[in-house]
Design a protein around this motif. Structure first.
Motif, PDB file in Angstrom:
ATOM      1  N   MET A 114      -8.946  -2.630  11.168  1.00  0.00           N
ATOM      2  CA  MET A 114      -8.423  -3.985  10.954  1.00  0.00           C
ATOM      3  C   MET A 114      -6.830  -4.153  10.268  1.00  0.00           C
ATOM      4  N   SER A 115      -6.445  -5.034  10.617  1.00  0.00           N
ATOM      5  CA  SER A 115      -5.054  -5.282   9.847  1.00  0.00           C
ATOM      6  C   SER A 115      -5.030  -5.245   8.409  1.00  0.00           C
ATOM      7  N   PRO A 116      -3.953  -4.934   7.530  1.00  0.00           N
ATOM      8  CA  PRO A 116      -4.142  -5.196   6.593  1.00  0.00           C
ATOM      9  C   PRO A 116      -4.495  -6.628   5.942  1.00  0.00           C
ATOM     10  N   ARG A 117      -3.899  -7.649   6.588  1.00  0.00           N
ATOM     11  CA  ARG A 117      -4.240  -8.876   6.307  1.00  0.00           C
ATOM     12  C   ARG A 117      -5.741  -9.139   6.608  1.00  0.00           C
ATOM     13  N   ALA A 118      -6.410  -8.718   7.486  1.00  0.00           N
ATOM     14  CA  ALA A 118      -7.709  -8.939   7.914  1.00  0.00           C
ATOM     15  C   ALA A 118      -8.477  -8.284   6.892  1.00  0.00           C
ATOM     16  N   ALA A 119      -8.301  -7.170   6.730  1.00  0.00           N
ATOM     17  CA  ALA A 119      -8.911  -6.326   5.729  1.00  0.00           C
ATOM     18  C   ALA A 119      -8.923  -7.139   4.156  1.00  0.00           C
ATOM     19  N   GLU A 120      -7.920  -7.501   3.772  1.00  0.00           N
ATOM     20  CA  GLU A 120      -7.667  -8.519   2.657  1.00  0.00           C
ATOM     21  C   GLU A 120      -8.511  -9.748   2.578  1.00  0.00           C
ATOM     22  N   GLU A 121      -8.489 -10.387   3.858  1.00  0.00           N
ATOM     23  CA  GLU A 121      -9.359 -11.638   3.970  1.00  0.00           C
ATOM     24  C   GLU A 121     -10.820 -11.456   3.878  1.00  0.00           C
ATOM     25  N   ARG A 122     -11.216 -10.138   4.313  1.00  0.00           N
ATOM     26  CA  ARG A 122     -12.647  -9.627   4.369  1.00  0.00           C
ATOM     27  C   ARG A 122     -13.085  -9.350   3.018  1.00  0.00           C
ATOM     28  N   ALA A 123     -12.172  -8.853   2.195  1.00  0.00           N
ATOM     29  CA  ALA A 123     -12.518  -8.320   0.902  1.00  0.00           C
ATOM     30  C   ALA A 123     -12.851  -9.746   0.087  1.00  0.00           C
ATOM     31  N   LEU A 124     -11.963 -10.512   0.153  1.00  0.00           N
ATOM     32  CA  LEU A 124     -12.153 -11.819  -0.450  1.00  0.00           C
ATOM     33  C   LEU A 124     -13.205 -12.489  -0.361  1.00  0.00           C
ATOM     34  N   LEU A 125     -13.788 -12.423   1.274  1.00  0.00           N
ATOM     35  CA  LEU A 125     -14.823 -13.103   1.380  1.00  0.00           C
ATOM     36  C   LEU A 125     -16.008 -12.423   0.831  1.00  0.00           C
TER      37      LEU A 125
END
Length: 269
Positions: free
Chosen positions: A26-37
């Protein structure tokens, strides 16, 4: 026709194909969005006490800001219900749904091991996994409680952090089925979570059907009156059907659903 030469050993061919199919990092942004979810899923599966109820507008805004996805759509449907209900009604629904119905208990190792000695080892292994990752829970809940498992997934990342969720996918499927059968809006939260996991296999679906019919594994541990059917909760309502009586998850929550006009009594969150 396979792009690999026929002379390549079968096991090598299989592993190369698996590596090709494996999802890219995952890109850093995708990983951050998944963590928020995952953090939102953790919060929304917790008992809706006063603090959580007061934060509903902020939670609704966070859900509305999620990138479009099946999970975001399911959480949006849940928030429509969650923000429109009175806090006492939310608390009663939570207790009735998760604390009084064995099929929708949020203690994940119960579905895999039942009330057996293996469950105790599974809880210990899970607690050790958390500590090895540098995370100490507050001890208010067992380590297999779904909100705790989701919080760990958000903190530790999609690989090791989500491993417990993948391990207990069949239990999560059963919880989702029970919530859908009961018409609970929490079915949307479980749908959102399941959309993040690998698709269920035929073996998964067969195992879930067997678990729904027979219940988790059984082991006699000297608690026979605790697991027997009662007038309060006969088989076919909150419990699993025969064959074989079994006990509900140990250390059941001490929460008491608030009554109209009465004081709220809360145990652990």
């Amino acid at each position: 026709m396979s792009p690999l030469p026929a002379t390549v050993p079968a096991i090598v061919r299989t592993r190369v194909r698996a590596a090709v199919r494996r999802r890219a990092s995952m890109s850093p942004r995708a990983a951050e969005e998944r963590a928020l979810l995952l953090r939102l899923l953790s919060l929304l599966t917790q008992y809706p006490d006063d603090e959580l109820s007061e934060q509903r507008p902020r939670l609704a805004s966070a859900v509305a800001a999620l990138p479009r996805s099946p999970a975001a759509r399911e959480l949006g449907a849940f928030m429509d219900w969650f923000t429109a209900r009175e806090p006492d009604a939310l608390a009663r629904h939570y207790v009735e749904t998760f604390d009084l119905r064995r099929r929708s208990s949020l203690y994940l190792t119960y579905y895999l091991h039942g009330d057996t000695r293996r469950r105790g080892m599974a809880l210990l292994t899970l607690a050790r996994r958390y500590r090895a990752a540098g995370w100490e829970t507050d001890g208010a809940e067992l380590p297999d409680h779904l909100p705790v498992v989701l919080e760990f997934a958000a903190l530790a990342g999609p690989g090791p952090g989500e491993a417990p969720l993948r391990l207990h996918r069949r239990g999560l499927e059963l919880i989702h089925h029970a919530l859908a059968e009961a018409g609970s809006p929490y079915r949307h939260v479980l749908s959102a979570l399941l959309s993040l996991l690998p698709p269920a296999t035929g073996a998964d679906r067969a195992a879930v059907a067997k678990l729904a019919a027979e219940g988790p594994p059984v082991e006699e541990v000297g608690l026979d009156p605790y697991g027997a059917p009662t007038d309060h909760e006969p088989y076919g309502q909150g419990g699993f059907a025969p064959p074989g009586a079994f006990v509900p998850p140990p250390t059941p929550p001490a929460r008491v659903a608030p009554t109209a006009g009465g004081p709220r009594e809360e145990g652990r969150r």
